[in-house]
Design a protein around this motif. Structure first.
Motif, short mmCIF file in Angstrom:
data_model
loop_
_atom_site.label_atom_id
_atom_site.label_comp_id
_atom_site.label_asym_id
_atom_site.label_seq_id
_atom_site.Cartn_x
_atom_site.Cartn_y
_atom_site.Cartn_z
N SER A 261 49.32 32.47 57.32
CA SER A 261 49.69 32.39 55.91
C SER A 261 50.31 31.04 55.59
CB SER A 261 50.65 33.52 55.54
OG SER A 261 50.02 34.78 55.68
N ASP A 262 51.19 30.57 56.46
CA ASP A 262 51.80 29.25 56.26
C ASP A 262 50.74 28.15 56.29
OD1 ASP A 262 54.26 30.44 56.08
OD2 ASP A 262 54.89 29.93 58.13
N HIS A 263 49.83 28.27 57.24
CA HIS A 263 48.76 27.26 57.35
C HIS A 263 47.89 27.26 56.10
CE1 HIS A 263 45.40 24.94 58.98
NE2 HIS A 263 44.60 25.93 58.60
N CYS A 264 47.52 28.44 55.62
CA CYS A 264 46.65 28.53 54.45
C CYS A 264 47.34 28.08 53.17
CB CYS A 264 46.13 29.96 54.29
SG CYS A 264 44.94 30.43 55.58
N ALA A 265 48.67 28.17 53.13
CA ALA A 265 49.40 27.66 51.97
C ALA A 265 49.48 26.14 51.97
CB ALA A 265 50.81 28.25 51.96
N ALA A 266 49.46 25.55 53.15
CA ALA A 266 49.59 24.09 53.26
C ALA A 266 48.25 23.37 53.33
CB ALA A 266 50.41 23.75 54.50
N ARG A 267 47.27 24.00 53.91
CA ARG A 267 45.96 23.35 54.12
C ARG A 267 45.13 23.38 52.83
NH1 ARG A 267 42.47 19.95 56.86
NH2 ARG A 267 40.44 20.93 57.22
N ARG A 272 42.53 22.51 46.50
CA ARG A 272 43.56 23.55 46.36
C ARG A 272 43.79 24.20 47.72
NH1 ARG A 272 40.75 28.81 43.54
NH2 ARG A 272 38.61 28.47 44.29
N PRO A 273 44.99 24.79 47.90
CA PRO A 273 45.30 25.41 49.19
C PRO A 273 44.31 26.52 49.52
CG PRO A 273 47.29 25.16 47.87
CD PRO A 273 46.12 24.85 46.96
N HIS A 277 42.18 30.46 47.50
CA HIS A 277 40.80 30.94 47.47
C HIS A 277 40.84 32.46 47.64
CE1 HIS A 277 38.73 27.00 47.75
NE2 HIS A 277 39.85 26.64 48.36
N GLN A 278 40.24 33.17 46.72
CA GLN A 278 40.36 34.63 46.71
C GLN A 278 39.90 35.27 48.01
OE1 GLN A 278 37.81 37.37 44.25
NE2 GLN A 278 39.73 37.64 43.11
N ALA A 279 38.81 34.74 48.59
CA ALA A 279 38.30 35.33 49.83
C ALA A 279 39.34 35.27 50.93
CB ALA A 279 37.03 34.60 50.26
N VAL A 280 40.07 34.15 51.02
CA VAL A 280 41.11 33.99 52.04
C VAL A 280 42.30 34.89 51.72
CG1 VAL A 280 42.74 32.38 53.08
CG2 VAL A 280 40.39 31.65 52.61
N ALA A 281 42.74 34.87 50.47
CA ALA A 281 43.91 35.67 50.09
C ALA A 281 43.68 37.16 50.32
CB ALA A 281 44.26 35.41 48.62
N HIS A 282 42.49 37.64 49.97
CA HIS A 282 42.19 39.06 50.14
C HIS A 282 42.07 39.42 51.62
CE1 HIS A 282 40.54 40.06 45.85
NE2 HIS A 282 41.74 39.49 45.84
N THR A 332 40.49 36.33 63.04
CA THR A 332 40.62 35.81 61.67
C THR A 332 41.53 34.59 61.65
OG1 THR A 332 40.25 38.00 60.70
CG2 THR A 332 41.33 36.36 59.32
N ALA A 333 42.65 34.67 62.36
CA ALA A 333 43.57 33.53 62.41
C ALA A 333 42.88 32.31 62.99
CB ALA A 333 44.80 33.89 63.23
N THR A 334 42.15 32.50 64.08
CA THR A 334 41.43 31.39 64.70
C THR A 334 40.41 30.80 63.73
OG1 THR A 334 41.68 32.43 66.87
CG2 THR A 334 39.99 30.74 66.67
N HIS A 335 39.72 31.66 63.01
CA HIS A 335 38.71 31.21 62.05
C HIS A 335 39.35 30.40 60.92
CE1 HIS A 335 35.03 31.30 59.68
NE2 HIS A 335 35.75 31.73 58.65
N LEU A 336 40.46 30.88 60.38
CA LEU A 336 41.09 30.21 59.24
C LEU A 336 41.77 28.90 59.63
CD1 LEU A 336 42.51 33.26 57.25
CD2 LEU A 336 40.53 31.84 56.69
N PHE A 337 42.12 28.75 60.89
CA PHE A 337 42.65 27.48 61.35
C PHE A 337 41.53 26.47 61.62
CE2 PHE A 337 46.80 29.30 61.81
CZ PHE A 337 47.67 28.23 61.90
N GLY A 338 40.29 26.92 61.55
CA GLY A 338 39.17 26.02 61.74
C GLY A 338 39.14 25.43 63.14
#
Length: 392
Positions: A261-267, A272-273, A277-282, A332-338
């Protein structure tokens, strides 16, 4: 049913978080088991004897408090293998001795297990008898002064480092489940041959390997509970494991969701963070919902265990829910950190492989569904009426 923590319990959890965080451990690395110093830290924190009686050096806590302690460890300690070792030690070796052992056996084993002087292990799994415990081939034949054990146990968590084992064997093959007994076998017993650590995909800090019993002689005093009680002892152990050990993954899921969550708020991506993006937030919201649902299932299973309930279904439901959650959160965490999620010695990559065994240990997911469907009466025309007082 009250899941609110008392002030004392909240303070205990906060102190545990601070203490574990001060260890500054990294995720377990391939080929490296936990060290004596790390095990000593677990002992000093009280984790190795959390649910054991206070008269033997334990904390005397119930299942709900024990789950809270291991959830806390899963959150504060990035080395999931160490947390797994500590929980297996307590729940699969310490608690069977605490609940079914003779006074002499408790006096000998529990203070050493509680303090961390000893490492405990459990030998039930065999290569041809994983989730199918009824297919055990290890035998225990009576002799004048005790029993002679023969067989091989596989995937014994903590086995290569253990000082004492709880071993399950057949004392009377003709009796089926009632012919299985449990034994406490100390390291150094003649005929007990402990193999080296085997390589695993994850949980590297938890050493696991084969244990052979070749004409291994033990005295009658090494019998845990009465002869033929092995299956009842094992079922009780699984109640502890499937609820309290599973709680480790609640903690890891909470930690990973916080980091993500912290990463997605900053990245930022596309000006935009990621979190906007709705797909990420949901996706993150759904995982938080599942985390809370899994926590409630774990807490309910532990609360029922503390009330003396002997049904296996609550713990099986908790394990099914949390084991799948662990894998979904880590991937999911690994995916969202790219690329950062798979770069170098990423802790996220470690979290994925550490989550893989969750659907296998303490009975596979399919076995949990078998237990649930059986106790609910789904697999029979009439609901099963289980006489738990006789079974245990």
């Amino acid at each position: 049913m009250d899941f609110g923590w008392s002030r004392e319990e909240r303070l205990l959890a906060e102190e545990l978080v601070e203490e574990i965080a001060s260890w500054q451990l990294s995720p377990g690395e391939r080929g490296r088991s936990f060290t004596a110093a790390e095990w000593s830290l677990c002992g000093k924190a009280g984790l190795l004897g959390w649910a054991m009686p206070t008269e033997y050096g334990g904390r005397g806590m119930g299942a709900l408090s024990t789950a809270n302690a291991f959830e806390t460890m899963g959150f504060a300690c990035s080395d999931t293998g160490l947390a797994f070792s500590a929980a297996a030690h307590l729940l699969a070796c310490g608690m069977p001795i605490a609940e079914f052992g003779s006074p002499e056996m408790k006096e000998t084993c529990l203070p050493r297990l509680s303090s961390g002087q000893w490492v405990g292990a459990n030998g039930v799994t065999e290569e041809q008898a994983g989730s199918d415990v009824f297919s055990l081939s290890t035998t225990a034949e009576r002799c004048d002064d005790g029993y002679v054990l023969n067989g091989r146990k596989s995937f014994v968590s903590n086995g290569p480092a253990a000082d004492v084992f709880v071993i399950y064997a057949r004392t009377d093959p003709s009796l089926g489940a009632l012919g299985i007994s449990a034994f406490v076998v100390p390291k150094g017993t003649h005929g007990l041959i402990v193999g080296p650590p085997q390589e695993k995909v994850g949980l590297h800090s938890c050493p696991a390997g084969y244990v052979d019993l070749v004409e291994c002689r033990v005295g009658r005093e090494n019998l845990l509970g009465p002869e033929g009680a092995g299956m009842s002892i094992f079922k009780r152990t699984m109640q502890w494991e499937r609820s309290c050990l599973t709680a480790i993954y609640l903690g890891t899921a909470k930690r990973l969701l916080s980091l993500t969550s912290d990463h997605c708020a900053a990245r930022k991506q596309f000006d935009r963070p990621l979190a906007q993006h709705q797909a990420v937030a949901h996706t993150l919201a759904r995982l938080h919902v599942r985390l809370e649902a899994g926590r409630l299932l774990v807490y309910r299973a532990c609360w029922l265990l503390d009330q003396g309930d002997k049904s296996l279904t609550p713990a099986s439901m908790a394990k099914v829910s949390v084991s799948q959650l662990a894998l979904d959160v880590s991937t999911t965490a690994t995916h969202l950190f790219g690329s950062l999620g798979i770069w170098g010695n990423s802790p996220l990559g470690h979290s994925v492989v550490d989550a893989l065994p969750a659907s296998l240990f303490s009975g596979s997911t399919e076995m949990q569904y078998d237990i649930i469907s059986s106790e609910l009466g789904i697999t029979q025309a009439e609901p099963i009426r289980i006489d738990h007082d006789r079974a245990f």
